[in-house]
Design a protein around this motif. Structure first.
Motif, PDB file in Angstrom:
ATOM      1  N   PHE A   1      34.477  38.638 -40.291  1.00  0.00           N
ATOM      2  CA  PHE A   1      33.190  38.483 -40.161  1.00  0.00           C
ATOM      3  C   PHE A   1      32.548  39.185 -41.266  1.00  0.00           C
ATOM      4  O   PHE A   1      32.755  40.461 -41.230  1.00  0.00           O
ATOM      5  N   GLN A   2      31.616  38.792 -42.080  1.00  0.00           N
ATOM      6  CA  GLN A   2      30.494  39.595 -42.738  1.00  0.00           C
ATOM      7  C   GLN A   2      29.259  39.272 -42.180  1.00  0.00           C
ATOM      8  O   GLN A   2      28.819  38.062 -42.266  1.00  0.00           O
ATOM      9  N   GLY A   3      28.621  39.984 -41.427  1.00  0.00           N
ATOM     10  CA  GLY A   3      27.460  39.708 -40.490  1.00  0.00           C
ATOM     11  C   GLY A   3      28.133  38.864 -39.487  1.00  0.00           C
ATOM     12  O   GLY A   3      28.943  39.309 -38.570  1.00  0.00           O
ATOM     13  N   ASN A   4      27.383  37.781 -39.386  1.00  0.00           N
ATOM     14  CA  ASN A   4      27.609  36.935 -38.080  1.00  0.00           C
ATOM     15  C   ASN A   4      28.410  35.651 -38.742  1.00  0.00           C
ATOM     16  O   ASN A   4      28.781  34.678 -38.073  1.00  0.00           O
ATOM     17  N   SER A   5      28.660  35.714 -39.943  1.00  0.00           N
ATOM     18  CA  SER A   5      29.245  34.615 -40.839  1.00  0.00           C
ATOM     19  C   SER A   5      30.824  34.833 -40.982  1.00  0.00           C
ATOM     20  O   SER A   5      31.253  35.966 -41.187  1.00  0.00           O
TER      21      SER A   5
ATOM     22  N   SER B   1      39.173  30.656 -30.996  1.00  0.00           N
ATOM     23  CA  SER B   1      37.975  30.598 -31.530  1.00  0.00           C
ATOM     24  C   SER B   1      37.151  31.919 -31.649  1.00  0.00           C
ATOM     25  O   SER B   1      37.499  32.915 -30.711  1.00  0.00           O
ATOM     26  N   ALA B   2      36.440  32.297 -32.605  1.00  0.00           N
ATOM     27  CA  ALA B   2      35.768  33.621 -32.508  1.00  0.00           C
ATOM     28  C   ALA B   2      34.331  33.585 -32.867  1.00  0.00           C
ATOM     29  O   ALA B   2      33.796  32.584 -33.738  1.00  0.00           O
ATOM     30  N   GLU B   3      33.406  34.151 -32.493  1.00  0.00           N
ATOM     31  CA  GLU B   3      32.007  34.330 -33.003  1.00  0.00           C
ATOM     32  C   GLU B   3      31.631  35.725 -32.866  1.00  0.00           C
ATOM     33  O   GLU B   3      32.139  36.601 -32.319  1.00  0.00           O
ATOM     34  N   ARG B   4      30.579  36.043 -33.491  1.00  0.00           N
ATOM     35  CA  ARG B   4      29.943  37.452 -33.504  1.00  0.00           C
ATOM     36  C   ARG B   4      28.357  37.071 -33.716  1.00  0.00           C
ATOM     37  O   ARG B   4      27.862  36.045 -34.197  1.00  0.00           O
ATOM     38  N   THR B   5      27.729  37.786 -32.866  1.00  0.00           N
ATOM     39  CA  THR B   5      26.465  37.658 -32.555  1.00  0.00           C
ATOM     40  C   THR B   5      25.475  38.857 -32.852  1.00  0.00           C
ATOM     41  O   THR B   5      25.850  39.929 -32.658  1.00  0.00           O
ATOM     42  N   GLY B   6      24.398  38.560 -33.551  1.00  0.00           N
ATOM     43  CA  GLY B   6      23.317  39.821 -33.630  1.00  0.00           C
ATOM     44  C   GLY B   6      24.114  40.963 -34.686  1.00  0.00           C
ATOM     45  O   GLY B   6      23.621  42.068 -34.838  1.00  0.00           O
TER      46      GLY B   6
END
Lengths: 111, 114
Positions: free
Chosen positions: B49-53, B66-71
């Protein structure tokens, strides 16, 4: 495709030097080196980028031969703390962080 | 924070259940990485991830992952319908800005699927 590391294992006495090689069948964009001690998380050592730029630690050096699609990690005047398994990770496409890791080289430094 | 933290440190689950793994990167680090290491095996890169992307998700082993990143901070890695071959240590790392910088690893989450 997984890069090939050599040797698979090596035993050194304190103060001796070692070279660990990482070879790829594909052109490389970057090579990353890590060291992992048993039961611990990997520690980042070095990154080498196409074009010659390298970022890493002071006491460890590495080379990146783009033509040979190979990188070598040089450990000089080894210390007991150098013991561990060394992994190389290769990136074959710019713009993607798709790293593929070798199977590792186990380095043991003895007094 | 002082370093990368991951939770839980250990997780035992039954085949077919969903699990969620959490990573808290070092404060201010914009780049975050997930890896997997099976017993006695090397590192397997999963996602970055770079930032939330996440620019490239092709490292995820299957569509159950799956993976996610918030804030721009905490990241979660979710594995649906776990299989025994998912058993491994899942490692998270972060770096200050770009991917060409020192990565700091967390202690990992040891996942065992029975």
């Amino acid at each position: 495709q997984q890069p090939v590391q050599s040797p698979q294992a090596v035993i050194l006495r304190e103060g001796e030097d070692a070279v660990i090689n990482c070879s790829s069948s594909k052109a490389l964009y970057s090579v990353h080196w890590y060291r992992q001690k048993h039961g611990e998380a990997p520690v980042f050592l070095m990154i080498l980028l196409k074009g010659g730029e390298q970022k890493g630690h002071d006491k460890i050096s590495a080379s990146f031969n783009e033509k040979k699609q190979q990188s070598s990690l040089y450990l000089t005047a080894s210390q007991l703390s150098y013991s561990g398994t060394y992994f190389c990770g290769t990136e074959t496409r710019a713009g993607s962080y798709q790293l593929t890791f070798g199977k590792g080289t186990k380095l043991s430094v003895i007094p | 924070g002082a370093g990368v933290s991951q939770s839980p440190s250990n997780k035992v689950t039954e085949k077919g259940k969903d699990v969620e793994l959490r990573c808290d990167p070092i404060s201010g680090h914009t780049a975050l990485y997930w890896y997997r290491q099976s017993l006695g095996q090397g590192l397997e890169f999963l996602i970055y991830f770079q930032g939330n992307s996440a620019p490239d998700k092709s490292g995820l082993p299957s569509d159950r992952f799956s993976a996610e990143r918030t804030g721009g901070s905490v990241s979660t890695l979710t594995i649906q319908r776990t299989q025994q071959e998912d058993s491994a240590v899942y490692l998270c790392a972060s770096s200050l800005m770009t991917r060409q910088e020192t990565q700091y690893f967390g202690p990992g989450t040891r996942l065992l699927v029975l």
